[in-house]
Write a protein that holds these residues in place. Structure first.
Motif, PDB file in Angstrom:
ATOM      1  N   LYS A   1       4.090   5.915  -6.700  1.00 49.54           N
ATOM      2  CA  LYS A   1       5.307   6.135  -5.909  1.00 49.54           C
ATOM      3  C   LYS A   1       6.115   4.837  -5.818  1.00 49.54           C
ATOM      4  O   LYS A   1       5.537   3.761  -5.698  1.00 49.54           O
TER       5      LYS A   1
ATOM      6  N   ARG B   1       0.823  -1.215   0.000  1.00 56.16           N
ATOM      7  CA  ARG B   1       0.000   0.000   0.000  1.00 56.16           C
ATOM      8  C   ARG B   1       0.852   1.258   0.000  1.00 56.16           C
ATOM      9  O   ARG B   1       1.850   1.343   0.679  1.00 56.16           O
ATOM     10  N   VAL B   2       0.438   2.226  -0.782  1.00 56.16           N
ATOM     11  CA  VAL B   2       1.094   3.541  -0.766  1.00 56.16           C
ATOM     12  C   VAL B   2       0.017   4.620  -0.699  1.00 56.16           C
ATOM     13  O   VAL B   2      -1.112   4.421  -1.140  1.00 56.16           O
ATOM     14  N   SER B   3       0.401   5.754  -0.154  1.00 55.68           N
ATOM     15  CA  SER B   3      -0.483   6.912  -0.179  1.00 55.68           C
ATOM     16  C   SER B   3      -0.362   7.586  -1.537  1.00 55.68           C
ATOM     17  O   SER B   3       0.681   7.517  -2.183  1.00 55.68           O
TER      18      SER B   3
ATOM     19  N   MET C   1      -5.006   9.313   0.859  1.00 49.74           N
ATOM     20  CA  MET C   1      -3.919   9.843   1.690  1.00 49.74           C
ATOM     21  C   MET C   1      -4.491  10.515   2.932  1.00 49.74           C
ATOM     22  O   MET C   1      -5.433  11.299   2.842  1.00 49.74           O
ATOM     23  N   TRP C   2      -3.917  10.184   4.069  1.00 52.53           N
ATOM     24  CA  TRP C   2      -4.324  10.764   5.364  1.00 52.53           C
ATOM     25  C   TRP C   2      -3.572  12.073   5.528  1.00 52.53           C
ATOM     26  O   TRP C   2      -2.339  12.110   5.456  1.00 52.53           O
ATOM     27  N   ARG C   3      -4.314  13.163   5.724  1.00 50.12           N
ATOM     28  CA  ARG C   3      -3.695  14.477   5.903  1.00 50.12           C
ATOM     29  C   ARG C   3      -4.278  15.159   7.144  1.00 50.12           C
ATOM     30  O   ARG C   3      -5.456  14.983   7.449  1.00 50.12           O
ATOM     31  N   THR C   4      -3.431  15.946   7.781  1.00 50.19           N
ATOM     32  CA  THR C   4      -3.891  16.724   8.940  1.00 50.19           C
ATOM     33  C   THR C   4      -3.560  18.201   8.681  1.00 50.19           C
ATOM     34  O   THR C   4      -4.289  18.876   7.985  1.00 50.19           O
ATOM     35  N   GLY C   5      -2.447  18.663   9.220  1.00 53.22           N
ATOM     36  CA  GLY C   5      -2.092  20.069   9.016  1.00 53.22           C
ATOM     37  C   GLY C   5      -2.582  20.927  10.166  1.00 53.22           C
ATOM     38  O   GLY C   5      -3.389  20.485  10.994  1.00 53.22           O
TER      39      GLY C   5
END
Ligand SMILES: Cc1cc2nc3c(=O)[nH]c(=O)nc-3n(C[C@H](O)[C@H](O)[C@H](O)COP(=O)(O)O)c2cc1C
Length: 196
Positions: free
Chosen positions: A170, A10-12, A132-136
Protein backbone atom coordinates in the motif's frame (compact mmCIF):
# COMPACT_ATOMS: atom_id res chain seq x y z
CA UNK A 1 15.05 -2.56 10.13
CA UNK A 2 15.69 0.53 12.21
CA UNK A 3 13.04 0.91 14.92
CA UNK A 4 12.01 4.48 14.16
CA UNK A 5 11.84 3.86 10.42
CA UNK A 6 9.60 0.83 11.02
CA UNK A 7 7.29 2.80 13.32
CA UNK A 8 6.94 5.55 10.74
CA UNK A 9 6.35 3.28 7.76
CA UNK A 10 4.26 0.37 9.08
CA UNK A 11 1.22 -0.51 7.01
CA UNK A 12 -1.55 -3.03 7.44
CA UNK A 13 -1.74 -5.81 4.86
CA UNK A 14 -5.28 -6.85 3.91
CA UNK A 15 -4.19 -9.53 1.41
CA UNK A 16 -2.32 -12.32 3.16
CA UNK A 17 -1.24 -15.73 2.02
CA UNK A 18 0.78 -18.77 3.17
CA UNK A 19 3.13 -19.25 4.87
CA UNK A 20 2.14 -18.09 8.33
CA UNK A 21 4.89 -16.64 10.53
CA UNK A 22 7.03 -19.46 11.92
CA UNK A 23 7.52 -20.27 15.61
CA UNK A 24 10.68 -18.13 15.90
CA UNK A 25 8.96 -15.12 14.35
CA UNK A 26 5.89 -15.58 16.56
CA UNK A 27 8.08 -15.73 19.64
CA UNK A 28 9.66 -12.40 18.68
CA UNK A 29 6.27 -10.87 17.91
CA UNK A 30 4.74 -11.95 21.23
CA UNK A 31 7.81 -10.82 23.17
CA UNK A 32 7.23 -7.37 21.66
CA UNK A 33 3.54 -7.55 22.68
CA UNK A 34 4.52 -8.31 26.26
CA UNK A 35 6.46 -5.03 26.47
CA UNK A 36 3.30 -2.94 26.19
CA UNK A 37 2.73 -0.35 28.93
CA UNK A 38 0.73 -1.87 31.76
CA UNK A 39 -0.48 0.04 34.84
CA UNK A 40 0.20 -1.97 38.04
CA UNK A 41 1.62 -4.85 35.99
CA UNK A 42 -1.73 -6.55 35.75
CA UNK A 43 -0.74 -8.27 32.46
CA UNK A 44 -4.28 -7.78 31.16
CA UNK A 45 -3.63 -9.62 27.87
CA UNK A 46 -4.04 -13.13 26.58
CA UNK A 47 -3.59 -14.19 22.97
CA UNK A 48 -5.13 -17.15 21.15
CA UNK A 49 -3.60 -18.28 17.88
CA UNK A 50 -5.99 -19.72 15.31
CA UNK A 51 -4.40 -21.56 12.38
CA UNK A 52 -5.09 -24.38 9.91
CA UNK A 53 -8.35 -26.27 10.50
CA UNK A 54 -9.14 -24.17 13.58
CA UNK A 55 -9.85 -21.26 11.19
CA UNK A 56 -12.71 -23.28 9.66
CA UNK A 57 -14.12 -23.89 13.14
CA UNK A 58 -13.87 -20.15 13.86
CA UNK A 59 -15.69 -19.44 10.58
CA UNK A 60 -18.51 -21.75 11.72
CA UNK A 61 -18.65 -19.76 14.98
CA UNK A 62 -18.85 -16.46 13.07
CA UNK A 63 -21.70 -17.80 10.89
CA UNK A 64 -23.62 -19.20 13.87
CA UNK A 65 -23.28 -15.92 15.79
CA UNK A 66 -24.34 -13.85 12.77
CA UNK A 67 -27.39 -16.11 12.34
CA UNK A 68 -28.32 -15.58 15.99
CA UNK A 69 -28.72 -11.85 15.31
CA UNK A 70 -30.04 -12.15 11.74
CA UNK A 71 -31.94 -15.42 11.32
CA UNK A 72 -32.90 -14.45 7.73
CA UNK A 73 -29.31 -14.19 6.56
CA UNK A 74 -28.94 -15.28 2.92
CA UNK A 75 -26.85 -18.40 2.21
CA UNK A 76 -24.21 -16.26 0.42
CA UNK A 77 -23.87 -14.05 3.51
CA UNK A 78 -23.53 -17.13 5.74
CA UNK A 79 -20.81 -18.44 3.44
CA UNK A 80 -19.03 -15.07 3.69
CA UNK A 81 -19.00 -15.26 7.51
CA UNK A 82 -17.61 -18.80 7.33
CA UNK A 83 -14.83 -17.65 5.04
CA UNK A 84 -13.75 -14.62 7.09
CA UNK A 85 -10.97 -16.39 9.04
CA UNK A 86 -9.60 -17.93 5.84
CA UNK A 87 -8.28 -14.53 4.74
CA UNK A 88 -4.95 -15.29 6.44
CA UNK A 89 -3.04 -18.42 7.45
CA UNK A 90 -2.93 -17.32 11.09
CA UNK A 91 -5.14 -15.20 13.33
CA UNK A 92 -4.35 -13.91 16.80
CA UNK A 93 -7.38 -13.27 19.00
CA UNK A 94 -6.76 -10.33 21.34
CA UNK A 95 -8.19 -11.05 24.75
CA UNK A 96 -8.41 -8.45 27.53
CA UNK A 97 -8.48 -10.02 30.97
CA UNK A 98 -10.04 -7.49 33.31
CA UNK A 99 -8.86 -7.46 36.91
CA UNK A 100 -10.83 -5.25 39.27
CA UNK A 101 -8.26 -2.85 40.73
CA UNK A 102 -8.73 0.30 42.81
CA UNK A 103 -6.28 2.35 40.73
CA UNK A 104 -6.57 0.75 37.28
CA UNK A 105 -9.97 1.14 35.63
CA UNK A 106 -11.11 -1.33 32.97
CA UNK A 107 -10.38 1.17 30.18
CA UNK A 108 -6.69 1.27 31.10
CA UNK A 109 -6.51 -2.50 30.84
CA UNK A 110 -8.17 -2.38 27.40
CA UNK A 111 -5.71 0.33 26.36
CA UNK A 112 -2.82 -1.91 27.46
CA UNK A 113 -4.09 -4.71 25.24
CA UNK A 114 -4.46 -2.23 22.38
CA UNK A 115 -0.85 -1.15 22.96
CA UNK A 116 0.19 -4.82 22.90
CA UNK A 117 -1.71 -5.21 19.62
CA UNK A 118 0.16 -2.26 18.14
CA UNK A 119 3.46 -3.83 19.26
CA UNK A 120 2.37 -7.01 17.45
CA UNK A 121 1.68 -5.02 14.26
CA UNK A 122 5.01 -3.21 14.49
CA UNK A 123 7.03 -6.34 15.27
CA UNK A 124 5.34 -8.22 12.42
CA UNK A 125 6.15 -5.37 10.05
CA UNK A 126 9.79 -5.35 11.18
CA UNK A 127 10.01 -9.08 10.39
CA UNK A 128 8.36 -8.76 6.97
CA UNK A 129 5.22 -10.52 8.23
CA UNK A 130 1.97 -9.03 6.92
CA UNK A 131 -0.63 -8.18 9.54
CA UNK A 132 -3.97 -6.45 9.96
CA UNK A 133 -6.20 -5.83 12.99
CA UNK A 134 -9.82 -6.70 12.20
CA UNK A 135 -12.99 -6.71 14.26
CA UNK A 136 -16.41 -6.62 12.60
CA UNK A 137 -19.91 -7.22 13.91
CA UNK A 138 -19.32 -10.74 15.25
CA UNK A 139 -16.12 -9.82 17.07
CA UNK A 140 -17.78 -8.07 20.01
CA UNK A 141 -20.68 -10.53 20.28
CA UNK A 142 -20.74 -12.37 23.64
CA UNK A 143 -21.46 -15.66 21.83
CA UNK A 144 -18.14 -15.36 19.97
CA UNK A 145 -16.26 -14.75 23.22
CA UNK A 146 -17.98 -17.71 24.77
CA UNK A 147 -17.21 -20.00 21.79
CA UNK A 148 -13.55 -19.01 22.09
CA UNK A 149 -13.60 -20.05 25.74
CA UNK A 150 -13.30 -16.59 27.25
CA UNK A 151 -14.22 -16.20 30.92
CA UNK A 152 -16.83 -13.68 32.12
CA UNK A 153 -14.19 -11.10 33.03
CA UNK A 154 -12.55 -11.34 29.60
CA UNK A 155 -13.29 -9.33 26.46
CA UNK A 156 -12.41 -10.01 22.83
CA UNK A 157 -10.79 -6.94 21.24
CA UNK A 158 -10.59 -8.36 17.74
CA UNK A 159 -8.18 -10.41 15.67
CA UNK A 160 -4.83 -9.71 14.11
CA UNK A 161 -4.69 -11.51 10.79
CA UNK A 162 -1.14 -12.54 9.87
CA UNK A 163 0.64 -14.10 6.96
CA UNK A 164 2.81 -13.39 3.97
CA UNK A 165 1.96 -10.11 2.23
CA UNK A 166 0.44 -10.64 -1.20
CA UNK A 167 -0.02 -8.06 -3.93
CA UNK A 168 1.63 -4.68 -4.10
CA UNK A 169 2.42 -2.76 -0.93
CA UNK A 170 0.00 0.00 0.00
CA UNK A 171 1.18 3.53 -0.74
CA UNK A 172 1.52 5.56 2.41
CA UNK A 173 -0.73 8.59 2.62
CA UNK A 174 1.46 11.49 3.76
CA UNK A 175 0.15 13.08 6.93
CA UNK A 176 1.21 16.50 8.20
CA UNK A 177 2.27 16.51 11.85
CA UNK A 178 1.00 20.07 12.26
CA UNK A 179 -2.56 18.95 11.43
CA UNK A 180 -2.63 16.74 14.52
CA UNK A 181 -0.29 18.39 17.02
CA UNK A 182 -0.59 21.76 18.69
CA UNK A 183 0.66 23.42 21.84
CA UNK A 184 -2.08 23.70 24.44
CA UNK A 185 -2.47 26.98 26.23
CA UNK A 186 -4.69 27.74 29.14
CA UNK A 187 -7.60 29.78 27.70
CA UNK A 188 -8.19 31.72 30.90
CA UNK A 189 -4.60 32.95 31.21
CA UNK A 190 -4.31 33.83 27.50
CA UNK A 191 -7.57 35.79 27.77
CA UNK A 192 -6.16 37.68 30.79
CA UNK A 193 -3.02 38.58 28.80
CA UNK A 194 -4.92 39.77 25.72
CA UNK A 195 -7.65 41.42 27.79
CA UNK A 196 -10.46 39.59 25.90
C1 LIG B 1 -9.60 -1.84 16.80
C2 LIG B 1 -9.50 -1.84 15.30
C3 LIG B 1 -10.39 -2.61 14.55
C4 LIG B 1 -10.33 -2.61 13.16
N1 LIG B 1 -11.21 -3.40 12.46
C5 LIG B 1 -11.15 -3.40 11.11
C6 LIG B 1 -12.04 -4.23 10.36
O1 LIG B 1 -12.86 -4.98 10.91
N2 LIG B 1 -11.97 -4.18 9.03
C7 LIG B 1 -11.08 -3.35 8.38
O2 LIG B 1 -11.06 -3.33 7.15
N3 LIG B 1 -10.21 -2.59 9.07
C8 LIG B 1 -10.22 -2.59 10.40
N4 LIG B 1 -9.34 -1.83 11.12
C9 LIG B 1 -8.39 -0.96 10.39
C10 LIG B 1 -7.17 -1.70 9.87
O3 LIG B 1 -6.61 -2.55 10.85
C11 LIG B 1 -6.08 -0.74 9.39
O4 LIG B 1 -5.57 0.01 10.46
C12 LIG B 1 -6.59 0.21 8.32
O5 LIG B 1 -6.93 -0.53 7.18
C13 LIG B 1 -5.56 1.28 7.93
O6 LIG B 1 -4.40 0.67 7.49
P1 LIG B 1 -2.98 1.07 8.11
O7 LIG B 1 -2.88 0.42 9.44
O8 LIG B 1 -1.98 0.57 7.10
O9 LIG B 1 -2.94 2.58 8.20
C14 LIG B 1 -9.36 -1.83 12.49
C15 LIG B 1 -8.45 -1.08 13.25
C16 LIG B 1 -8.51 -1.07 14.63
C17 LIG B 1 -7.53 -0.24 15.42
Amino acid sequence: MELLQGLQQRVSTPRLTEPAPDARQLEQIFQAALRAPDHARLRPWRFLTVAGEARHALGEVFARVALEDQPDLAPEAIARFKALPLRAPLLVALVCKITKHPKVPDIEQQLSVAAAAQNILNAAYALGVGAMWRTGSVSYHPATASALGLARHEQLLGFIYMGTPSGSAKKLEPLETKDYVMAWQDQASSQRVTGE
